[in-house]
Structure formats: C-alpha cells, structure tokens
Design an enzyme around this catalytic site. Structure first.
Site, PDB file in Angstrom:
ATOM      1  CB  ALA A  96      -0.934  -0.037   1.211  1.00  0.00           C
ATOM      2  CG  PHE A 151       3.113   4.263   5.894  1.00  0.00           C
ATOM      3  CD1 PHE A 151       4.100   3.655   5.138  1.00  0.00           C
ATOM      4  CD2 PHE A 151       3.449   5.401   6.612  1.00  0.00           C
ATOM      5  CE1 PHE A 151       5.393   4.149   5.107  1.00  0.00           C
ATOM      6  CE2 PHE A 151       4.732   5.926   6.589  1.00  0.00           C
ATOM      7  CZ  PHE A 151       5.708   5.291   5.839  1.00  0.00           C
ATOM      8  CB  CYS A 152       3.157  -0.089   3.193  1.00  0.00           C
ATOM      9  SG  CYS A 152       3.505  -1.277   1.850  1.00  0.00           S
ATOM     10  N   PRO A 153       1.067  -1.980   5.691  1.00  0.00           N
ATOM     11  CG  PRO A 153      -1.070  -2.423   6.523  1.00  0.00           C
ATOM     12  CD  PRO A 153      -0.305  -1.449   5.666  1.00  0.00           C
ATOM     13  CE  LYS A 164       5.960  -1.196   7.518  1.00  0.00           C
ATOM     14  NZ  LYS A 164       4.702  -1.585   6.831  1.00  0.00           N
TER      15      LYS A 164
END
Length: 281
Positions: A96, A151-153, A164
């Site tokens: 993502a 974000f972008c998991p 992260k």
C-alpha cells in the site's frame, strides 16, 4: 512478533550480485522511473544476466498500491499531491501507500526464477534478515510481524520496539522476480505517516456511516519510526555501507553492467506501467 535472526540470512546462499546504487534524483524525476528500471532489469536477469541489488532514493514522492488507486477519490488526491510538487505513482509490486524522501532507502533484490517456483516466506525472511543484520552495529532489537496502524502493513514489517521502519513486498515476472523494501533511516516516521494518513483521507472521501466504508489502511502515525529515531543510525550512507558489508560477507559484489544503467526502452516501460497501473485501474 518475532525476533529477526541474522543467522537466517547467513544460512541462505546469495548469488553473486550486480550492485547498482542509483544517484539521488532531483524533484523533477518521476518516481516511476526506478520502478520501470527494475522491470527491465528483472527481464534481463530472467534471460541470464547476473542478479541485481538495486538501491535508490527519491527526494519527494508517494508510491501507492493497486487497492489505494481504487479508492473513490484517489485520482484527485494523487493530483493534489502532484500539484504540491510530490511525484506520485502506482507501483507494480504488492503493498500500500509509502511516503518517500531523501531519508528513505529503497532496496530491491532481483533474482532469477527459471523453474517459476518461489518461496514467498523464505524470500521475505531473507530480506528482513539482511536488513536487520545491517542494523546490527546500532541495534539488535529488530523484529518482524505486522504493525497494526502502520502504513503499507504486512506480515514482514520490520520494527524496533513496536515501531515500524521497514516494509517488504514482491514483484514476479515469468523467469525472475523482485524482493523490494523501503527502509526509513533519517527523518521523522511520524511525519511520513501523517502524510500518508492525509492522502487516504482525501482518497477515501466522506462516506456516510450507513454505506460501506472504503477498504484502506487506517494509519496511526505513532506506529512509524526512522532508524535515526529508533536506533541512532546516523545517516543513509552509514546504513548503506553496513548493508554492503553484510552482502559482501556472503556473496561477490560486481559493478552493474553498463548496459543496464541506461537500458533501451526505459521511457516506453514507464509509459506502459502508468497506463496499466494508474490510468486504467
């Protein structure tokens, strides 16, 4: 969550690699350019060229995923960011939205796959292990496991103390593939997460409570951090040098073939990616 054991990376045999550290682009460069380069390099690796480790940065960009582009107001949100001087594209790999700047290092390991057999989990563990081992001079606390609110998991988020700093994705072609990661080294993880949060708010729009809510990551800025914040890594250059030492400890590193630096069909590949993943989704 599980600890990232550098031994897991050490036990994986790496092939000799072409090392290509692309020069830092200026703000006028389309962020789709390095992704198009990787598509072309991946084809060459599939035809027998030596595998590649590609490292690149962009001073101001947002790279989003296929699902992000399907949000009801995504085109308008993308255009708004472009108007603010931020390069935007939809990437061909999974994942993502990710915010990029000079403090974020992008890594792509481009490997052959002649038998068309890929072990997704082993490949992600390999990349996570390399990234964690490169961090070892500053911290041994890297862990993998999805960080909710990032974000972008993904299952192979790499974090330190619950925040992260790295995400990993993959892109497959017929006879080669790309394991790709972003590593936030300098700057503020919270500020990048806030920028992604604003993009999603604009791309999803106002949806009445009785309607189906758009599916996108709900970003909590407190879940993201850079390696400068989490482990005291002094610079992108210092981390990159550590990563190179890690790679050199298990594989020969070659200079990139000059024919790959400016490959034929680069502009055409960029146009094809934009047409396929951005304009016609």
């Amino acid at each position: 969550m599980e600890n990232v054991h550098s031994s897991a990376a050490k036990t994986t045999v790496l092939p000799d690699l072409q090392w290509y550290e692309a020069p830092l682009t200026d703000t006028r460069m389309d962020v789709l350019s390095p992704l198009a380069w990787e598509e072309l390099a991946c084809r060459q690796v599939g035809k027998g060229a030596a595998p590649v480790m590609h490292l690149w940065r962009h001073p101001s960009a947002l790279v989003i995923g296929h699902r992000d582009r399907r949000l009801p107001y995504a085109p308008q949100a993308m255009e708004r960011m472009r108007s603010a001087g931020i390069s935007v594209c939809v990437r061909p790999s999974g994942g993502a939205a990710v915010m990029l700047d000079r403090g974020v290092l992008n890594l792509s390991l481009i490997l052959p796959n002649p038998q068309r057999a890929i072990s997704l989990h082993e490949d992600f563990r390999l990349m996570a292990g390399l990234i964690a081992e490169a961090l070892a001079p500053w911290s041994a606390e890297a862990q993998t496991g999805e960080i909710t609110g990032s974000f972008c998991p993904g299952d192979y988020d790499v974090s330190v103390r619950g925040r992260k700093f790295c995400g990993i994705a993959q892109r497959r072609q017929a006879k080669a593939y790309i394991i790709t990661a972003f590593v936030m080294i300098e700057g503020s993880g919270t500020e990048r997460a806030q920028a992604v949060q604003r993009f999603y708010a604009a791309a999803a729009g106002d949806t009445p409570a009785d309607m189906h809510q758009p599916d996108y990551p709900r970003v909590n800025p407190a879940t993201m951090g850079s390696l400068a914040e989490l482990a005291g890594v002094p610079s992108v250059e210092a981390y990159t040098a550590s990563l190179r030492r890690v790679i050199e400890s298990r594989a020969a590193i070659m200079s990139v073939d000059r024919s790959l630096v400016q490959p034929q069909g680069w502009a055409e590949q960029m146009a094809a990616l934009r047409d396929r993943y951005d304009l016609h989704i």
